[in-house]
Design a protein around this motif. Structure first.
Motif, PDB file in Angstrom:
ATOM      1  N   ALA A  14       8.587 -11.996   6.941  1.00  0.00           N
ATOM      2  CA  ALA A  14       8.240 -10.640   7.372  1.00  0.00           C
ATOM      3  C   ALA A  14       9.343 -10.009   8.205  1.00  0.00           C
ATOM      4  CB  ALA A  14       6.930 -10.642   8.165  1.00  0.00           C
ATOM      5  N   GLY A  15      10.373 -10.794   8.534  1.00  0.00           N
ATOM      6  CA  GLY A  15      11.560 -10.212   9.153  1.00  0.00           C
ATOM      7  C   GLY A  15      11.709 -10.486  10.625  1.00  0.00           C
ATOM      8  N   ARG A  16      12.958 -10.643  11.026  1.00  0.00           N
ATOM      9  CA  ARG A  16      13.314 -10.803  12.441  1.00  0.00           C
ATOM     10  C   ARG A  16      14.169  -9.607  12.837  1.00  0.00           C
ATOM     11  NH1 ARG A  16      15.412 -16.281  15.519  1.00  0.00           N
ATOM     12  NH2 ARG A  16      15.336 -15.440  17.640  1.00  0.00           N
ATOM     13  N   PHE A  17      13.547  -8.642  13.485  1.00  0.00           N
ATOM     14  CA  PHE A  17      14.207  -7.417  13.935  1.00  0.00           C
ATOM     15  C   PHE A  17      13.400  -6.895  15.115  1.00  0.00           C
ATOM     16  CE2 PHE A  17      11.373  -6.457  10.350  1.00  0.00           C
ATOM     17  CZ  PHE A  17      10.539  -5.486  10.882  1.00  0.00           C
ATOM     18  N   PRO A  18      13.816  -5.806  15.771  1.00  0.00           N
ATOM     19  CA  PRO A  18      13.078  -5.319  16.942  1.00  0.00           C
ATOM     20  C   PRO A  18      11.725  -4.701  16.550  1.00  0.00           C
ATOM     21  CG  PRO A  18      15.373  -4.650  17.080  1.00  0.00           C
ATOM     22  CD  PRO A  18      15.144  -5.148  15.684  1.00  0.00           C
ATOM     23  N   HIS A  19      10.749  -5.567  16.321  1.00  0.00           N
ATOM     24  CA  HIS A  19       9.419  -5.130  15.899  1.00  0.00           C
ATOM     25  C   HIS A  19       8.754  -4.255  16.958  1.00  0.00           C
ATOM     26  CE1 HIS A  19       8.715  -7.653  12.286  1.00  0.00           C
ATOM     27  NE2 HIS A  19       9.570  -8.474  12.860  1.00  0.00           N
ATOM     28  N   GLU A  20       7.892  -3.333  16.478  1.00  0.00           N
ATOM     29  CA  GLU A  20       7.047  -2.575  17.391  1.00  0.00           C
ATOM     30  C   GLU A  20       5.583  -2.732  17.000  1.00  0.00           C
ATOM     31  OE1 GLU A  20       5.765  -0.100  20.480  1.00  0.00           O
ATOM     32  OE2 GLU A  20       7.711  -1.027  20.155  1.00  0.00           O
ATOM     33  N   ALA A  21       5.188  -2.273  15.820  1.00  0.00           N
ATOM     34  CA  ALA A  21       3.769  -2.288  15.468  1.00  0.00           C
ATOM     35  C   ALA A  21       3.605  -2.575  13.981  1.00  0.00           C
ATOM     36  CB  ALA A  21       3.121  -0.944  15.820  1.00  0.00           C
ATOM     37  N   VAL A  22       2.390  -2.992  13.611  1.00  0.00           N
ATOM     38  CA  VAL A  22       2.090  -3.302  12.212  1.00  0.00           C
ATOM     39  C   VAL A  22       0.695  -2.777  11.860  1.00  0.00           C
ATOM     40  CG1 VAL A  22       3.510  -5.388  12.225  1.00  0.00           C
ATOM     41  CG2 VAL A  22       1.061  -5.560  12.709  1.00  0.00           C
ATOM     42  N   ASP A  23       0.469  -2.542  10.580  1.00  0.00           N
ATOM     43  CA  ASP A  23      -0.860  -2.287  10.057  1.00  0.00           C
ATOM     44  C   ASP A  23      -0.884  -2.752   8.609  1.00  0.00           C
ATOM     45  OD1 ASP A  23      -3.516  -1.567   9.997  1.00  0.00           O
ATOM     46  OD2 ASP A  23      -3.176   0.398  10.898  1.00  0.00           O
ATOM     47  N   VAL A  24      -2.098  -2.927   8.082  1.00  0.00           N
ATOM     48  CA  VAL A  24      -2.278  -3.567   6.785  1.00  0.00           C
ATOM     49  C   VAL A  24      -2.974  -2.616   5.823  1.00  0.00           C
ATOM     50  CG1 VAL A  24      -3.288  -5.536   5.573  1.00  0.00           C
ATOM     51  CG2 VAL A  24      -2.462  -5.813   7.916  1.00  0.00           C
ATOM     52  N   ASP A  25      -2.484  -2.568   4.599  1.00  0.00           N
ATOM     53  CA  ASP A  25      -3.181  -1.902   3.512  1.00  0.00           C
ATOM     54  C   ASP A  25      -4.149  -2.931   2.926  1.00  0.00           C
ATOM     55  OD1 ASP A  25      -4.079  -0.861   1.121  1.00  0.00           O
ATOM     56  OD2 ASP A  25      -2.126  -0.131   0.466  1.00  0.00           O
ATOM     57  N   PRO A  26      -5.464  -2.765   3.123  1.00  0.00           N
ATOM     58  CA  PRO A  26      -6.403  -3.789   2.667  1.00  0.00           C
ATOM     59  C   PRO A  26      -6.499  -3.889   1.152  1.00  0.00           C
ATOM     60  CG  PRO A  26      -7.585  -1.869   3.476  1.00  0.00           C
ATOM     61  CD  PRO A  26      -6.147  -1.648   3.803  1.00  0.00           C
ATOM     62  N   VAL A  27      -6.076  -2.860   0.435  1.00  0.00           N
ATOM     63  CA  VAL A  27      -6.139  -2.892  -1.026  1.00  0.00           C
ATOM     64  C   VAL A  27      -4.997  -3.725  -1.593  1.00  0.00           C
ATOM     65  CG1 VAL A  27      -6.081  -1.516  -3.128  1.00  0.00           C
ATOM     66  CG2 VAL A  27      -7.330  -0.678  -1.121  1.00  0.00           C
ATOM     67  N   SER A  28      -3.767  -3.374  -1.234  1.00  0.00           N
ATOM     68  CA  SER A  28      -2.602  -4.103  -1.753  1.00  0.00           C
ATOM     69  C   SER A  28      -2.337  -5.396  -0.994  1.00  0.00           C
ATOM     70  CB  SER A  28      -1.357  -3.213  -1.679  1.00  0.00           C
ATOM     71  OG  SER A  28      -1.005  -2.965  -0.323  1.00  0.00           O
TER      72      SER A  28
END
Length: 284
Positions: A14-28
Motif C-alpha cells: 500500500a506504499g511507504r510515503f507521507p500518509h495522511e488519510a484513507v477510505d475504502v470503496d466497499p464495492v471494488s
C-alpha cells in the motif's frame, strides 16, 4: 475476531510515503490514500488488494499501488489555482516499488539514507509516469461512488495575502473523484482565508454537503460546502487562548442525530452537537 489482526500486519504494497488519510470503496475493495508531503508535491493513490477485503476478512498485502494522473496532461499541477468546477478525465499509473528498501529493526531504510529522498521516493515514481501534482492532500471521505479529498494548501494565493509555508500557495481546495467515470472535479477553491483557511479533515452528509475542519494558525472554523458550491460558517473554535487548535475527526453518529467533532491538541476536547438536522444543508 479483532484479535486475529492484533498487533497488525503491515500492508507494504500500500506504499511507504507521507500518509495522511484513507477510505475504502466497499464495492471494488480499493483503498484510497492521501499524501501530505509538507515540503514537496503530494499524490493521490489507490491500493488494489489481490483479494477483496470482504472475502479476505481484511486487507492483505501483495496488491498494486497506483497514483492518479490526468489524461493527456502528464504531471498536471493541480496544486495551482483552478477554474470553478474544473473537471479532468483521469487514469492511474502503477507504482513499481511501493515500499522502497528493506526496513531494519529500527524502521529505517537499508538503501535510502537521505530524508528528502525517502519522502519523495514513491511519489517520484508516479510522477515519472505522469502522475498529477497536488498540495498537501489530507482529509478523505468516500460516499456513493465519490471520493472527496481535501488539498490543504491548494489554489492560487489571494490578493493581499501571503502564501503559507510548505508546498502550495493557496488556502485550500476540495476535490471529488468519481469512481464510475474516472473524472476529478474541483468542488471549491478558497478565494480568501476569511472564507476557507487550510481545511483538513472532512465528512459528507448523505445529502452531499461537505463539512470541512480547518487547521489554521488563527481562528479555526467548521465550514459547510453545499452541493451548489456555496460555503458557509457552521462553528468557530472560540476557546480563549486556543483559537489556533484545529478541528478534526468530524462524523455523524448512528441515526445521524449527533455530530461529533474534536479539537486536536495536547489537551484534546470532543464535542457532541445535536440536531435535528431535518432542515438546512446538514439534513441527513
Amino acid at each position: 475476531n479483532i484479535n486475529e489482526y492484533a498487533p497488525g500486519t503491515p500492508i507494504l504494497s500500500a506504499g511507504r510515503f507521507p500518509h495522511e488519510a484513507v477510505d475504502v470503496d466497499p464495492v471494488s475493495g480499493f483503498l484510497y490514500e492521501t499524501e501530505d508531503n509538507f515540503g514537496f508535491p503530494s499524490g493521490f493513490y489507490r491500493y488494489k488488494p489481490p483479494v477483496h477485503p470482504r472475502q479476505a476478512g481484511g486487507f492483505v498485502d501483495g496488491g498494486v499501488l497506483e497514483m492518479l494522473a490526468v489524461v493527456g496532461q502528464p504531471n498536471a499541477d493541480l496544486s495551482l489555482g483552478q477554474a470553478p468546477g474544473a473537471t479532468y478525465p483521469v487514469h492511474w499509473v502503477t507504482i513499481d516499488e511501493p515500499y522502497p528498501g528493506a526496513p531494519n529493526g529500527d524502521g529505517t531504510f537499508d538503501t535510502l539514507t537521505d530524508q528528502n529522498v525517502a519522502l519523495t521516493f514513491v511519489g517520484d515514481q508516479g510522477r515519472a509516469k505522469g502522475g498529477a501534482i497536488f498540495s498537501r492532500l489530507e482529509g478523505i471521505f468516500f460516499q456513493n461512488g465519490i471520493v472527496y479529498i481535501v488539498s490543504t494548501q491548494g489554489g492560487a494565493t489571494p490578493p493581499g495575502t501571503t502564501a503559507p509555508p510548505g508546498f502550495g500557495d493557496g488556502f485550500g481546495q476540495v476535490w471529488a473523484y468519481d469512481t464510475s467515470n474516472d473524472t476529478l472535479t474541483l468542488l471549491f477553491e478558497s478565494p480568501h482565508p476569511d472564507v476557507l483557511d487550510m481545511p483538513d479533515n472532512v465528512a459528507v452528509t448523505p445529502g452531499g454537503t461537505v463539512l470541512l475542519n480547518e487547521d489554521s494558525s488563527v481562528d479555526n472554523y467548521l465550514r459547510g460546502l453545499t452541493t451548489d458550491g456555496e460555503i458557509f460558517d457552521f462553528a468557530r473554535n472560540a476557546i480563549a487562548g486556543r483559537e489556533g487548535d484545529e478541528f478534526a475527526g468530524s462524523t455523524w453518529g448512528p441515526g445521524t442525530r449527533t455530530l461529533f467533532v474534536n479539537i486536536q491538541a495536547s489537551s484534546a476536547i470532543s464535542f457532541a452537537i445535536w440536531g435535528p438536522w431535518g432542515k438546512g444543508a446538514f439534513r441527513n
